[in-house]
Motif scaffolding. Sequence first.
Motif, short mmCIF file in Angstrom:
data_model
loop_
_atom_site.label_atom_id
_atom_site.label_comp_id
_atom_site.label_asym_id
_atom_site.label_seq_id
_atom_site.Cartn_x
_atom_site.Cartn_y
_atom_site.Cartn_z
N GLN A 209 2.09 7.54 -1.93
CA GLN A 209 3.23 7.86 -1.08
C GLN A 209 3.21 9.32 -0.65
O GLN A 209 3.45 9.64 0.52
N SER A 210 2.90 10.22 -1.57
CA SER A 210 2.82 11.64 -1.22
C SER A 210 1.67 11.90 -0.25
O SER A 210 1.77 12.74 0.64
N LEU A 211 0.55 11.17 -0.42
CA LEU A 211 -0.58 11.34 0.50
C LEU A 211 -0.23 10.85 1.90
O LEU A 211 -0.63 11.47 2.90
N LEU A 212 0.53 9.77 2.01
CA LEU A 212 0.94 9.26 3.31
C LEU A 212 1.84 10.26 4.03
O LEU A 212 1.76 10.42 5.24
N ILE A 213 2.70 10.92 3.28
CA ILE A 213 3.57 11.92 3.89
C ILE A 213 2.74 13.09 4.40
O ILE A 213 3.04 13.69 5.43
#
Length: 412
Positions: A209-213
């Motif tokens: 999720q943090s990588l997608l952001i």
Amino acid sequence: MLSLWGAFAALAIAALVFVCWPFFRRFESDVNPSVNAERIDIFEQRQQELADDLALGRISQTSFDESLLELKRRLLNDLAPEQQLQSRGNNRILALTGTAFLVLLSAVFYYFTGNQAQLKAWEQAMVELPELGERAVMGKGEPLDANERQALLLGLRTRLAQDGDDAVAWLMLGRVAMTLNDYEMAMQAFDKVLAMDPENLSAKVSYAQSLLIKGDEMAMNQAAKLLSQVLQVQPQNIDAISMLALIAYERKDWTEAKSAFELILATMTEQDPRYAMVSERIAEIDSRLAQEQNSEPTHQVQVQVTLAEEIANRIPHNAVLFVFAKAAEGPAMPLAVKRFEQFSLPMSVTLSEADAMMAQLSLQQFEQIQVIARISKDGDVAVALGELEGKSQPFNRLQQPSVNVTIDTLIQ
């Protein structure tokens, strides 16, 4: 905390000694009884010598009186430090004044430049850490506001610094950092978790999720790999499926995006407020697929790939999925092939002329074909023991533009 105040007290004592010592040292050095006694002895000796000279007639009475007066003046000057015996109280007053000035100056300086507010906030965060942790993890009480999340973050960092690495604390730290938009800290925390527990699925989902952001292509590839690992263990993990749907949508992989959104929709009821939004997204993808089909060449086949439940737990680590078509009768080389390092089954794959390995050997040359789906353990399309495979029956692609392939065989 005690060591901090101990250091502060030591510095304060050193400063007071530095300020007060000169006053007491001056008093001790100037008031020396033995030196004064020697001066008086010298005075009496010189007085006796003058008296002897007067008695012997060596000097006149006038010279005697002048010399005696001069001796007394010198003695008075030499004995002037003796007056410090009466000024001892003045030294104490000066020392106390210097001490008070030092304390006042330090207090004013610390008030305007110190970190007393941050120190108080840190102490409060450590006191409230258990309560904030329960509210964040177990959902007890009111949701945490921004200030409380900051306090929880500070408390967790302190606890990790004091007690050492703890996977649960690092995971919570990463999630709290994400809520505060500190994604670099969040990713560092998730890295810590996965270094301690490489199979932690919650950490992989949060990390993705943090990588997608973050949003760049490299980050999206890494997120897709993490989510694929999660789905190999938990095929119905809705959070992982949702993020893979977003990745496919961003990459304009409409077929895979549609499959993912359809899986998400199947978990919702029509009363769910998100149901209409997901339905609209699927309708949009259908429209885009229709446009692509109108513009693409007709030499293509739609493949729906599924995995048999009895071998679902046999997927190799870091597996690669190959989906390819070959002539039912003819050369063994594939006519069209697609390779997926990140995949989630079931999924839909389109094979077309664009997927040919050689321009002179493609779907256009053959009508009777067979489609094969293989999960490789080494990234090589060649067959190896321990890999999983599924095949369709030969069919005419012009009469049957789509086919279902179930991976149901363990190669032994």
